[in-house]
Write a protein that holds these residues in place. Structure first.
Motif, PDB file in Angstrom:
ATOM      1  N   LEU A  46       0.826  -1.203   0.000  1.00  0.00           N
ATOM      2  CA  LEU A  46       0.000   0.000   0.000  1.00  0.00           C
ATOM      3  C   LEU A  46       0.864   1.258   0.000  1.00  0.00           C
ATOM      4  O   LEU A  46       0.541   2.254  -0.673  1.00  0.00           O
ATOM      5  N   LYS A  47       1.979   1.221   0.698  1.00  0.00           N
ATOM      6  CA  LYS A  47       2.888   2.376   0.716  1.00  0.00           C
ATOM      7  C   LYS A  47       3.525   2.594  -0.656  1.00  0.00           C
ATOM      8  O   LYS A  47       3.699   3.739  -1.098  1.00  0.00           O
ATOM      9  N   ILE A  48       3.874   1.513  -1.341  1.00  0.00           N
ATOM     10  CA  ILE A  48       4.443   1.639  -2.692  1.00  0.00           C
ATOM     11  C   ILE A  48       3.423   2.260  -3.631  1.00  0.00           C
ATOM     12  O   ILE A  48       3.732   3.191  -4.392  1.00  0.00           O
ATOM     13  N   LEU A  49       2.203   1.754  -3.585  1.00  0.00           N
ATOM     14  CA  LEU A  49       1.167   2.281  -4.468  1.00  0.00           C
ATOM     15  C   LEU A  49       0.933   3.767  -4.207  1.00  0.00           C
ATOM     16  O   LEU A  49       0.829   4.572  -5.150  1.00  0.00           O
ATOM     17  N   ARG A  50       0.847   4.162  -2.946  1.00  0.00           N
ATOM     18  CA  ARG A  50       0.612   5.578  -2.638  1.00  0.00           C
ATOM     19  C   ARG A  50       1.760   6.458  -3.108  1.00  0.00           C
ATOM     20  O   ARG A  50       1.557   7.623  -3.472  1.00  0.00           O
ATOM     21  N   ALA A  51       2.977   5.890  -3.123  1.00  0.00           N
ATOM     22  CA  ALA A  51       4.146   6.644  -3.576  1.00  0.00           C
ATOM     23  C   ALA A  51       4.188   6.801  -5.091  1.00  0.00           C
ATOM     24  O   ALA A  51       5.036   7.515  -5.616  1.00  0.00           O
ATOM     25  N   ALA A 104      -7.274  -2.791  -4.861  1.00  0.00           N
ATOM     26  CA  ALA A 104      -8.090  -2.221  -5.932  1.00  0.00           C
ATOM     27  C   ALA A 104      -8.561  -0.816  -5.561  1.00  0.00           C
ATOM     28  O   ALA A 104      -8.586   0.098  -6.403  1.00  0.00           O
ATOM     29  N   HIS A 105      -8.943  -0.640  -4.320  1.00  0.00           N
ATOM     30  CA  HIS A 105      -9.386   0.664  -3.827  1.00  0.00           C
ATOM     31  C   HIS A 105      -8.260   1.689  -3.946  1.00  0.00           C
ATOM     32  O   HIS A 105      -8.478   2.841  -4.362  1.00  0.00           O
ATOM     33  N   GLU A 106      -7.048   1.285  -3.585  1.00  0.00           N
ATOM     34  CA  GLU A 106      -5.892   2.180  -3.712  1.00  0.00           C
ATOM     35  C   GLU A 106      -5.625   2.534  -5.171  1.00  0.00           C
ATOM     36  O   GLU A 106      -5.300   3.681  -5.497  1.00  0.00           O
ATOM     37  N   LEU A 107      -5.778   1.568  -6.060  1.00  0.00           N
ATOM     38  CA  LEU A 107      -5.564   1.833  -7.485  1.00  0.00           C
ATOM     39  C   LEU A 107      -6.560   2.876  -7.997  1.00  0.00           C
ATOM     40  O   LEU A 107      -6.206   3.737  -8.814  1.00  0.00           O
ATOM     41  N   LEU A 108      -7.790   2.813  -7.522  1.00  0.00           N
ATOM     42  CA  LEU A 108      -8.777   3.816  -7.913  1.00  0.00           C
ATOM     43  C   LEU A 108      -8.384   5.207  -7.421  1.00  0.00           C
ATOM     44  O   LEU A 108      -8.561   6.208  -8.135  1.00  0.00           O
TER      45      LEU A 108
END
Length: 306
Positions: free
Chosen positions: A257-262, A294-298
Motif C-alpha cells: 500500500l505504501k508503494i502504491l501511494r508513492a 483495488a481501492h488504492e488503485l482507484l
C-alpha cells in the motif's frame, strides 16, 4: 411495506454484490462512469491450485469492509465524490472455452475503453491480463507494465493458454515495452541474463523503502502510459493465503500500500487484480487485501485523471 427496503444499507453482511456497493450496469455500450469494474471469472490457464474463477465475487463481497469509509485513510479526498464508478458485473463465456473467452474479452474491454472509460478488472487467473493488454494497446499504443507478482510470467515453454506466459507474448506482440517495465516482488526462478524487464525482487523490496521502490519504477517507465497488474501472490502467504501459487518471502500488505501511494501522478490507464482463490483463503484475508489494493488503485487513477 416498501419502507422496509428504502434504508441505505451500510451493513457488512447485506447486498454486497457490487464493488464498493456502486451501481451495476448491464449495457456496456453506453456507460455513465469514469471507471468501470469488470469481473473475469476465468481460471482455465491455472497451473497450480484452481479456484480463481471465484475471485471477482470474493473481492466484491470483501469490499463492503471499505464502502462505509467516505475518505479512505490516509487519502484526503472522498473517492466516490471525485470519480463516478460503475460495476459491469462478470464477463460471461461458454464454460471450458478459453479461445472464446480470450477473443471476446478483448472485444468487450475495447468497447469499454473506446468510450474513454478506465477499466479495473478482477481475475480470475493472471492469463486474463493478456487480452486486456491487447485491448488497451489498440487505444494507447505501446505501454509500460508495472507488475506486482512472485513470478515473472515470462516463461516461453507454456501452452497457448497459460498464466505464466503472458509477459513472454506481450512484448513480442508489441503490447508493452519491457525496457520501460518493472516487476516487483519476484522470488521464483527466471533467466536473469536474458530478462528484459526491470526487477525489484522480494528480498530487495523488503529491505528498501517504498519511496525508493517508487522512484525506481518512475525512472523505468518514463512517460509511457502504464498498465498496472497486481497478482495477489506478490503478498506473502501470511497476508494472502488464498491464491493458486503461494510463495513464502513476499511483501506485506502495508509495504504494498505504501508503494502504491508513492506512485501518485503516474499515468495509469488500465489496472487489474488477479489470482484470488477463495477456497484457500482464511477469514477473507486475501479477498480483503485484494479489495483494498483495488481501492488504492482507484485513488491513484483519480489523483492523475480527475
Amino acid at each position: 411495506m416498501t419502507q422496509l427496503f428504502d434504508h441505505t444499507d451500510h451493513s457488512l453482511y447485506s447486498n454486497g454484490m457490487t464493488f464498493l456497493r456502486q451501481p451495476m450496469v448491464t449495457d456496456i455500450t453506453q456507460i455513465d462512469a469514469d471507471v468501470v469494474v469488470l469481473g473475469l471469472p476465468f481460471d482455465l490457464a491455472t497451473s497450480g491450485r484452481p479456484g480463481a474463477r471465484l475471485g471477482p465475487d470474493a473481492i466484491r463481497r470483501a469490499s463492503v469492509h471499505l464502502a462505509w469509509e467516505s475518505k479512505k485513510y490516509p487519502w484526503d479526498f472522498a473517492l466516490l465524490r471525485k470519480i463516478k464508478l460503475k460495476d459491469a458485473g462478470d464477463f460471461t463465456y461458454p464454460v471450458g472455452d478459453p479461445e472464446y473467452f480470450t477473443a471476446q474479452l478483448e472485444l468487450a474491454a475495447k468497447q469499454i475503453i473506446d468510450q474513454g472509460k478506465a477499466l479495473l478488472s478482477f481475475g480470475g487467473d493472471h492469463f486474463v491480463t493478456l487480452p486486456l493488454l491487447r485491448a488497451h494497446q489498440q487505444r494507447y499504443g505501446k505501454m509500460a507494465l508495472v507488475h506486482f507478482d512472485a513470478h515473472t510470467d515470462t516463461y516461453s515453454q507454456g501452452s497457448r493458454y497459460d498464466h505464466g506466459t503472458m509477459f513472454y507474448h506481450a512484448p513480442r506482440e508489441g503490447l508493452i515495452s519491457p525496457e520501460h517495465s518493472m516487476q516487483i516482488g519476484i522470488r521464483t526462478e527466471y533467466s536473469r541474463n536474458r530478462h528484459e524487464f526491470g526487477v525489484i525482487d522480494a528480498m530487495t523490496a523488503n529491505d528498501i523503502s517504498a519511496e525508493e521502490i517508487a522512484e525506481q519504477i518512475r525512472n523505468r517507465i518514463g512517460d509511457l502510459p502504464v498498465y498496472l497488474t497486481f497478482d495477489i501472490d506478490c503478498l506473502d502467504p501470511a497476508f494472502a493465503p488464498g491464491t493458486g501459487t503461494p510463495v513464502c518471502g513476499g511483501l506485506s500488505s502495508d509495504k504494498v500500500l505504501k508503494i502504491l501511494r508513492a506512485l501518485q501522478g503516474v499515468n495509469i490507464i488500465g489496472m487489474d487484480v488477479v489470482e484470488v482463490s477463495p477456497a484457500y483463503d482464511q477469514s477473507e484475508l486475501t479477498a480483503i487485501a485484494a479489495a483494498t489494493i483495488a481501492h488504492e488503485l482507484l485513488h491513484l487513477w483519480a489523483v492523475k485523471h480527475k
